[in-house]
Enzyme design. Structure first.
Site, PDB file in Angstrom:
ATOM      1  N   ASP A  53      60.078  51.983  40.399  1.00 21.77           N
ATOM      2  CA  ASP A  53      60.571  53.265  41.108  1.00 21.77           C
ATOM      3  C   ASP A  53      60.848  54.417  40.171  1.00 21.77           C
ATOM      4  OD1 ASP A  53      60.496  51.454  43.285  1.00 21.77           O
ATOM      5  OD2 ASP A  53      62.774  51.037  43.173  1.00 21.77           O
ATOM      6  N   TYR A 111      64.267  41.773  33.797  1.00 23.95           N
ATOM      7  CA  TYR A 111      64.695  43.115  33.965  1.00 23.95           C
ATOM      8  C   TYR A 111      66.142  43.154  33.461  1.00 23.95           C
ATOM      9  CZ  TYR A 111      61.089  44.945  37.157  1.00 23.95           C
ATOM     10  OH  TYR A 111      59.962  45.419  37.929  1.00 23.95           O
TER      11      TYR A 111
END
Length: 249
Positions: A53, A111
């Protein structure tokens, strides 16, 4: 034709995310394609392992590109990097078998989400972590994370409702603290749109006792996004690494 696997690091602060967009030139994919095309002398397409994003960072994003012939690694790490902004870098480049695709060939991702619990935002880390000045109960966060491990339908943990499949497998979620810094590490087969940031918001709510650990069972059962946690800010999220089987090195 030769296929190359690239490892790319970037500071996502100034960019609109990974995916190329017609309305802006401030995307990681778009800038990589321009720089590689300029160095190669013909248009190329760069495929990433996933779409980070706007504002999300990467320590080890993986991309694949097909060139008309063989080049040395220095073509990417020297020539192409000279055409990229200083906050985007190709760290490694390897020749792989034709047919390799950064997204389709991936077997897993890691992540990290970074949180600063200090009273005031840290001067040097403020662009790369979420400032959350509250006392966190890490054991409560870990208990909550246990319910999220394994294979589940994570429809309640995404903001995109037209996914083909919302079933994913999370291998592990690790919560650690060093001083005022808290890091949440996620390892799984893949993650949905906003999934890691929503999981983080949910764990932070558990860490402040705003929700119970077993509340996530109801979210998994009902698939109701409204019951899940808040969307944690993009700036604290890093794509750390992408995993492949032996064929993808």
């Amino acid at each position: 034709m030769r296929t190359y696997k690239l490892t790319v690091a970037y500071d996502g602060t100034r960019y609109r995310g990974w995916q190329r967009q017609a309305t802006t030139d401030r995307t990681i994919q778009g800038l990589l394609e321009t720089a590689i095309s300029d160095a190669a002398g013909y248009p190329v397409e760069v495929n990433g392992s996933g779409r980070t994003d706007a504002g999300v960072h990467a320590l080890g994003q993986t991309a694949s590109v097909v060139l008309s012939g063989a080049v040395k690694e220095e073509f990417f790490t020297d020539n192409v990097n000279q055409g990229l902004p200083e906050d985007i870098r190709i760290c490694e480049a390897h020749l792989v078998k034709n047919g390799f695709h950064a997204r389709k060939s991936a077997s897993g991702k890691v992540y990290e989400y970074r949180i600063d619990t200090g009273d005031k935002p840290d001067v040097f880390r403020r662009r790369y972590c979420c400032h959350f000045p509250q006392r966190l109960d890490l054991e409560a966060m870990r208990r909550t994370a246990e319910y999220l491990k394994g294979t589940h339908d994570f429809a309640g943990f995404t903001d995109k409702k037209d996914e083909t499949s919302t079933k994913r497998k999370i291998y592990d979620i690790m919560v650690s603290r060093r001083g005022s810094s808290v890091t949440i590490r996620y390892e799984g087969t893949g993650f949905l749109y906003h999934m890691v940031r929503i999981l983080t918001g949910t764990l932070l709510e558990a860490g402040t006792h705003a929700r119970t650990a077993d509340s996530v069972q109801e979210i998994l059962r009902t698939k109701d996004r409204g019951q899940a946690g808040f969307l944690a800010p993009a700036r604290g999220l890093f794509l750390r690494e992408v995993h492949y089987d032996q064929r993808g090195r």
